[in-house]
Design an enzyme around this catalytic site. Sequence first.
Site, PDB file in Angstrom:
ATOM      1  N   LYS A   1       0.629  -1.317  -0.080  1.00 60.50           N
ATOM      2  CA  LYS A   1      -0.114  -0.171   0.038  1.00 60.50           C
ATOM      3  C   LYS A   1       0.902   1.210   0.002  1.00 60.50           C
ATOM      4  CE  LYS A   1      -4.033  -2.229   0.397  1.00 60.50           C
ATOM      5  NZ  LYS A   1      -5.224  -2.112  -0.686  1.00 60.50           N
TER       6      LYS A   1
ATOM      7  N   GLU B   1     -10.092   5.484   2.981  1.00 63.17           N
ATOM      8  CA  GLU B   1     -10.751   4.504   3.598  1.00 63.17           C
ATOM      9  C   GLU B   1      -9.807   3.303   3.912  1.00 63.17           C
ATOM     10  OE1 GLU B   1     -10.606   4.719   0.376  1.00 63.17           O
ATOM     11  OE2 GLU B   1      -9.680   2.965  -0.097  1.00 63.17           O
TER      12      GLU B   1
ATOM     13  N   SER C   1       1.722  -9.668  -0.537  1.00 61.95           N
ATOM     14  CA  SER C   1       1.318  -8.030  -0.512  1.00 61.95           C
ATOM     15  C   SER C   1       1.593  -7.612   0.839  1.00 61.95           C
ATOM     16  CB  SER C   1       0.052  -7.851  -0.882  1.00 61.95           C
ATOM     17  OG  SER C   1      -0.956  -8.915  -0.061  1.00 61.95           O
TER      18      SER C   1
END
Lengths: 394, 271
Positions: free
Chosen positions: A90, A112, A379
């Site tokens: 991210k 969010e 991830s």
Amino acid sequence: MTGQLTPNGRFGAFGGAFVPETLKPALEELEAAFRQMADDPAFQEEFQTLLAEYAGRPSRLYFARRLTEHLGGARVYLKREDLNHTGSHKINNTLGQVLMAKRMGKKRVIAETGAGQHGVATATACALFGIPCEVYMGAEDVERQALNVLRMQLLGTKVIAVTSGTRTLKDAINEAMRDWVANVQDTFYCFGTAAGPHPYPSIVRYFQSVIGVEARAQIIEKEGRLPDAVLACVGGGSNAMGMFSGFLDDASVRLIGVEAGGDGVETGRHSASLTAGIPGVLHGAVSYLLQDDDGQIMGTHSIAAGLDYPGVGPQLSYLKDSGRAEFVAITDREALEGVRILALTEGILPALESAHAIAQAAKMAPQMSPDSLLIVNLSGRGDKDVHTLAGEVG
Amino acid sequence: MEELRGTERLAATFATLKAEGKRAFIAYVTAGDPDMETTKELVLTLEKNGASIIELGVPFSDPVADGPVIQEAAGRALAGGTTLPKVLETVRALRQETSIPIVLLTYYNPVLRFGLARFACEAAASGVDGVIVADLPAEEGGVLREPLDEMGLALIPLAAPTSTPERIQLIAEKARGFIYCVSLLGVTGMRADLPPDAAALLERVRAMTDVPLALGFGISTAEHAAIVAPNCDGVIVGSAIVKLIAKNLDDRAQMLAEVGAFAREMAAAVG
Ligand SMILES: Cc1ncc(COP(=O)(O)O)c(C=O)c1O
């Protein structure tokens, strides 16, 4: 990096910008800013430096020898996005978007978050650039991802628990959109995945494409050839699009997206939008969607908060329909087994989201010959999930 | 004389009001909140007490343009089993009793799922006159506008304070029935103060078109309505009405009495 915007924001029949009129000018402004920054050497230099010096890129492509031996088939490589600063992919996206926010002169950033990883990454980028930040998070996720709530708060971000609807990621996005409608003139909405209205799917793919571009070069350096398949879990699809975009033009490489099968797709308690959904419009784009016969959005379930979402990015929908990518669902139980296998063979505790991709690799690898190659996009790391794991393992 | 319907009925309503020097009071309720029988009675009560146009909300699970009051109404309606076909059925039943213009306010997905052409056909057959889709900007609206046009129904666009001159031009070009001018930055809901951006937006849109302009979002008192009314052709009131419904869920007579009294006050302030 692959920086093109798709014409009209469409990927075949998918995509678009289905938003209240109030937001439409903001999306146009964002698109113009993105066009300009993608071509701006100064922006590129600052972004690349941040990725290298701050986020810790390139992330390693790691040959998982013991996992490979355990599975007894294809050679399995892990793309170690879990080693990035803040512990997931991210950060690539938030450094890019918050840098855009700063250059656009925005006074405030909102986001969010589901698992909290995008929230933490946004909070981190905002602390780094000195921009106030507020993050919407479903009340259920606030509970199950308490560690990430605390991290965001320590980073100076205000976390707002969302109690409407299903109290998960979908509702956090609704609330963030409502906030953006009210504060659109000075607020930047840092969207967390390669979904949402145009131009977000293109912007997020652009910032995440570094994953696939690096992985392609790294596997060629290590193995002298392309992999047979790359695997990534699919929430909204940012880590998957990041990995896939490095290999889209390599027809021999299978692109495999792994969705959250929850209790099993046949039970109806899952988040497998591409496997079990039908196209519709939620959060600004035409894409595969879990909806009922009346077009109401269905509740979802996944043990992984970051996959617990009824929609998916439009480009993945396009890749499904065009046959370029394949999508499968992995259950909660199989994902937990994925955590266990990776922890015990490699000493790596993966995020529950990533564990879905590991579990799929564990299914596929034994069926493949020992000279075939798989890359799994790892991830994120699993620290945030110990609370959930404590309830499951024992 | 054959009764007008669709875009023509909306045009005739605005023309008649204009000739009388009046504005439309446009009243919103969520269909099926708390049940369809009550919705029918609410519509008739609103008409009897001076509403010129009715907006019927089609409840959606994820209403991003709405504040808590209308979100909760949608939740009640969905919990009661409200669906788009049932809303259309209700309009059909209402048409036995009233010829007041009725427009549906919806989000795109329920309509898309129903089928755009089928929706246009069945909405026309039920007696719906127009449709407002909260998350369908002018660029994306063509595929729905075409079948609605064919049926003579209006796809009513929204304009916002953030809309650029180019966008207002586009919105005005595509507009049917009226333009829903969003009075403020934000979602639906009641506000203590008068929306500050409203007059400027109305002026900007007015400069580009003769299509009737209705102002909505945040208008909840007769006082505010009276101040904004002279600058537009209609005033839309939603959350304030829905709040009266929510307050009187277990006393239908009281609900209808309060909604009726409020409508009278609003209609007087607007007219
Ligand atoms: C570690 C991790 N992987 C994957 C995801 C899923 O998101 P996406 O599909 O956008 O990569 C998340 C979302 O929170 C996450 O935290």
